[in-house]
Design an enzyme around this catalytic site. Structure first.
Site, PDB file in Angstrom:
ATOM      1  N   HIS A 231      -2.114   7.988   0.775  1.00 39.39           N
ATOM      2  CA  HIS A 231      -2.478   8.033   2.198  1.00 39.39           C
ATOM      3  C   HIS A 231      -3.565   9.092   2.422  1.00 39.39           C
ATOM      4  O   HIS A 231      -3.592   9.777   3.440  1.00 39.39           O
ATOM      5  CB  HIS A 231      -1.222   8.363   3.025  1.00 39.39           C
ATOM      6  CG  HIS A 231      -1.132   7.604   4.319  1.00 39.39           C
ATOM      7  ND1 HIS A 231      -0.306   6.529   4.499  1.00 39.39           N
ATOM      8  CD2 HIS A 231      -1.751   7.787   5.520  1.00 39.39           C
ATOM      9  CE1 HIS A 231      -0.414   6.088   5.747  1.00 39.39           C
ATOM     10  NE2 HIS A 231      -1.294   6.826   6.380  1.00 39.39           N
TER      11      HIS A 231
ATOM     12  N   ARG B   5     -15.300   9.703  -2.240  1.00 41.54           N
ATOM     13  CA  ARG B   5     -16.359  10.308  -1.423  1.00 41.54           C
ATOM     14  C   ARG B   5     -17.744  10.090  -2.024  1.00 41.54           C
ATOM     15  O   ARG B   5     -18.736  10.615  -1.514  1.00 41.54           O
ATOM     16  CB  ARG B   5     -16.153  11.835  -1.315  1.00 41.54           C
ATOM     17  CG  ARG B   5     -14.877  12.274  -0.660  1.00 41.54           C
ATOM     18  CD  ARG B   5     -14.890  12.024   0.861  1.00 41.54           C
ATOM     19  NE  ARG B   5     -13.694  12.574   1.460  1.00 41.54           N
ATOM     20  CZ  ARG B   5     -12.493  11.977   1.467  1.00 41.54           C
ATOM     21  NH1 ARG B   5     -12.366  10.780   0.929  1.00 41.54           N
ATOM     22  NH2 ARG B   5     -11.453  12.549   2.016  1.00 41.54           N
TER      23      ARG B   5
ATOM     24  N   LYS C 229       0.848  -1.204   0.000  1.00 39.27           N
ATOM     25  CA  LYS C 229       0.000   0.000   0.000  1.00 39.27           C
ATOM     26  C   LYS C 229       0.880   1.249   0.000  1.00 39.27           C
ATOM     27  O   LYS C 229       1.789   1.373   0.828  1.00 39.27           O
ATOM     28  CB  LYS C 229      -0.887  -0.011   1.255  1.00 39.27           C
ATOM     29  CG  LYS C 229      -1.767   1.222   1.432  1.00 39.27           C
ATOM     30  CD  LYS C 229      -2.759   1.010   2.567  1.00 39.27           C
ATOM     31  CE  LYS C 229      -3.663   2.204   2.801  1.00 39.27           C
ATOM     32  NZ  LYS C 229      -3.041   3.275   3.562  1.00 39.27           N
TER      33      LYS C 229
HETATM   34  C1  LIG Z   1      -7.222   9.266  10.445  1.00 37.51           C
HETATM   35  C2  LIG Z   1      -6.503   8.383   9.491  1.00 37.51           C
HETATM   36  C3  LIG Z   1      -5.646   7.396   9.975  1.00 37.51           C
HETATM   37  C4  LIG Z   1      -4.974   6.570   9.066  1.00 37.51           C
HETATM   38  N1  LIG Z   1      -4.176   5.551   9.562  1.00 37.51           N
HETATM   39  C5  LIG Z   1      -3.569   4.712   8.683  1.00 37.51           C
HETATM   40  C6  LIG Z   1      -2.811   3.597   9.154  1.00 37.51           C
HETATM   41  O1  LIG Z   1      -2.696   3.353  10.346  1.00 37.51           O
HETATM   42  N2  LIG Z   1      -2.235   2.806   8.212  1.00 37.51           N
HETATM   43  C7  LIG Z   1      -2.355   3.033   6.861  1.00 37.51           C
HETATM   44  O2  LIG Z   1      -1.814   2.276   6.064  1.00 37.51           O
HETATM   45  N3  LIG Z   1      -3.085   4.063   6.409  1.00 37.51           N
HETATM   46  C8  LIG Z   1      -3.699   4.892   7.283  1.00 37.51           C
HETATM   47  N4  LIG Z   1      -4.465   5.917   6.794  1.00 37.51           N
HETATM   48  C9  LIG Z   1      -4.647   6.068   5.338  1.00 37.51           C
HETATM   49  C10 LIG Z   1      -5.846   5.245   4.868  1.00 37.51           C
HETATM   50  O3  LIG Z   1      -5.586   3.864   4.959  1.00 37.51           O
HETATM   51  C11 LIG Z   1      -6.186   5.539   3.405  1.00 37.51           C
HETATM   52  O4  LIG Z   1      -5.041   5.387   2.612  1.00 37.51           O
HETATM   53  C12 LIG Z   1      -6.768   6.944   3.203  1.00 37.51           C
HETATM   54  O5  LIG Z   1      -7.569   7.334   4.288  1.00 37.51           O
HETATM   55  C13 LIG Z   1      -7.583   6.984   1.925  1.00 37.51           C
HETATM   56  O6  LIG Z   1      -8.043   8.258   1.656  1.00 37.51           O
HETATM   57  P1  LIG Z   1      -9.520   8.783   2.029  1.00 37.51           P
HETATM   58  O7  LIG Z   1      -9.483   9.072   3.494  1.00 37.51           O
HETATM   59  O8  LIG Z   1      -9.626  10.010   1.196  1.00 37.51           O
HETATM   60  O9  LIG Z   1     -10.483   7.691   1.679  1.00 37.51           O
HETATM   61  C14 LIG Z   1      -5.141   6.752   7.674  1.00 37.51           C
HETATM   62  C15 LIG Z   1      -6.020   7.728   7.206  1.00 37.51           C
HETATM   63  C16 LIG Z   1      -6.712   8.533   8.087  1.00 37.51           C
HETATM   64  C17 LIG Z   1      -7.669   9.546   7.554  1.00 37.51           C
END
Ligand SMILES: Cc1cc2nc3c(=O)[nH]c(=O)nc-3n(C[C@H](O)[C@H](O)[C@H](O)COP(=O)(O)O)c2cc1C
Length: 388
Positions: A281, A316, A257
């Site tokens: 991310h 979204r 990822k």
């Molecule tokens: C609050 C928050 C915490 C996140 N924590 C992680 C995590 O622990 N590990 C990870 O691989 N991605 C993490 N992400 C990224 C998400 O897995 C993902 O890639 C991302 O939220 C996708 O975008 P979107 O929020 O626009 O759907 C996090 C995202 C957010 C918003």
């Protein structure tokens, strides 16, 4: 009328989440990195893609499901790993996992969750994936992989875009720190959100104490309010050879990822990955990153049929799911969308978000004349993206 019954779309859900959470937690969950260019660009790139309608198609028999890693899912979507879920709602990860199970889509648990991997394995049901970072102390990460394997998690995700810390100044402005410090700004923030204090922090305290990152190795597993309670640091020395070592330790589907180039996608496949997630991310890492939907066709071309391509960042609306699948993703992951749902109303809120996305997806499929996910391709676009 309940809070959720007043949420007619994801924007309402986000607003309900904003009202419920202390500002420090809401912004930590909702915002991006640095100038927040990538976060805006992810969404703008989806919006720029316009569709070509195809009417007078018999739409009576429709099927929005697809297959992922050999098993059926009800919608080409899974819930992304998100570390803040357990602060948005009491045991928020469990609420997300149960909502995913009810909707027939997989849930990805992060190693950074508040709720323990054992609780999720025991109580969630449904298809469970596990995501981790390679820590500086690599043996601790490999112990986590073993734990996930023993507990029967189906797929393993390793996130590669987070070797260095991020720049998010708004957390400092809000007094939202890691570990959480009870500074005047954050205390005032909590005082203004008594329902969150009672419903989230209050429940943790009643059930054993302030929350902890329950999956962290023993020496790091302290209350999130304990000074010096920082978690394990991510490795800054890991290279592609590390993916090969993870491959040897994990017999099931392995997904990398954080892919944002055709070259890295190829390297992941060369090391034995079964899948990649085109992800920045959610705009929380490199701020001048390309939008993931714009990068997708090149990654799909680079891996061909050797790996499953997933996409996240900026989804979204149901039409975003459709656009990503039409450009070659097998499914999307959603991060913030379902976090808004649990912050607004726990499992029920996340279920409502998934149901809104499913309805939007189905309607948009109808407009472009598609009855099945397998019918989606570049023809649905008014101006098909230039082939890489
Ligand atoms: C609050 C928050 C915490 C996140 N924590 C992680 C995590 O622990 N590990 C990870 O691989 N991605 C993490 N992400 C990224 C998400 O897995 C993902 O890639 C991302 O939220 C996708 O975008 P979107 O929020 O626009 O759907 C996090 C995202 C957010 C918003």
């Amino acid at each position: 009328m309940t809070r959720l019954s007043r949420c007619y779309d994801l924007a309402d859900m986000r607003e309900a989440a904003r009202r419920h959470l202390p500002k420090g937690i809401f912004e930590f969950m909702d915002r991006g990195a640095e100038r927040e260019l990538a976060m805006a660009e992810n969404m703008a790139a989806f919006e720029r893609l316009k569709l070509r309608t195809k009417f007078l198609v018999d739409l009576r028999e429709r099927d929005m499901g697809t297959e992922l890693f050999g098993k059926r899912i009800a919608l080409p979507l899974a819930i992304a790993p998100t570390g803040a879920a357990g602060l948005c709602w009491y045991q928020g990860e469990l609420a997300l996992a149960k909502a995913a199970a009810a909707a027939g889509v997989p849930f990805t648990l992060t190693a950074n969750s508040i709720t323990s991997i054992d609780t999720i394995a025991k109580e969630a049901g449904g298809r469970l994936w596990f995501q981790f970072y390679m820590w500086k102390e690599e043996d601790l990460s490999f112990q986590m992989i073993e734990r996930a394997k023993d507990l029967g998690f189906e797929a393993l995700f390793v996130t590669i875009d987070s070797a260095l810390g991020r720049t998010r100044e708004y957390n400092d402005r809000n007094g939202f720190t890691d570990p959480i410090s009870l500074n005047p700004r954050f205390v005032m923030d909590m005082a203004l959100h008594p329902r969150w204090v009672a419903g989230v922090i209050g429940r943790y305290v009643l059930n054993g104490g302030m929350p902890r990152h329950e999956n962290y190795p023993e020496q790091y597993r302290r209350r999130i309010t304990t000074a010096q309670s920082k978690g394990p640091s991510n490795s800054q020395s890991m290279t592609w050879e590390g993916i090969g070592r993870i491959r040897k330790a994990w017999p099931g589907p392995l997904v990398v990822k954080g892919i944002l180039s055709a070259d890295d996608a190829r390297r992941a496949v060369d090391q034995g990955a079964d899948g990649v997630v085109v992800s920045n991310h959610g705009g929380r890492a490199l701020d001048s990153s390309i939008a993931t939907i714009d990068m997708l066709p090149a990654v799909v071309k680079a891996v061909g049929d050797q790996a499953t391509v997933l996409l996240d960042s900026g989804v979204r609306h149901g039409s975003d799911i459709m656009k990503a699948v039409a450009l070659g993703a097998k499914a999307v992951l959603v991060g913030r969308a379902t976090l808004y749902g649990i912050a607004a109303g726990g499992q029920e809120g996340a279920e409502k978000v998934l149901s809104l996305l499913a309805t939007q997806f189905e309607k948009n499929m109808g407009y472009v004349g598609c009855r099945r996910v397998s019918e989606l391709n570049h023809d649905i676009f008014a101006h098909p993206p230039v082939q890489p």
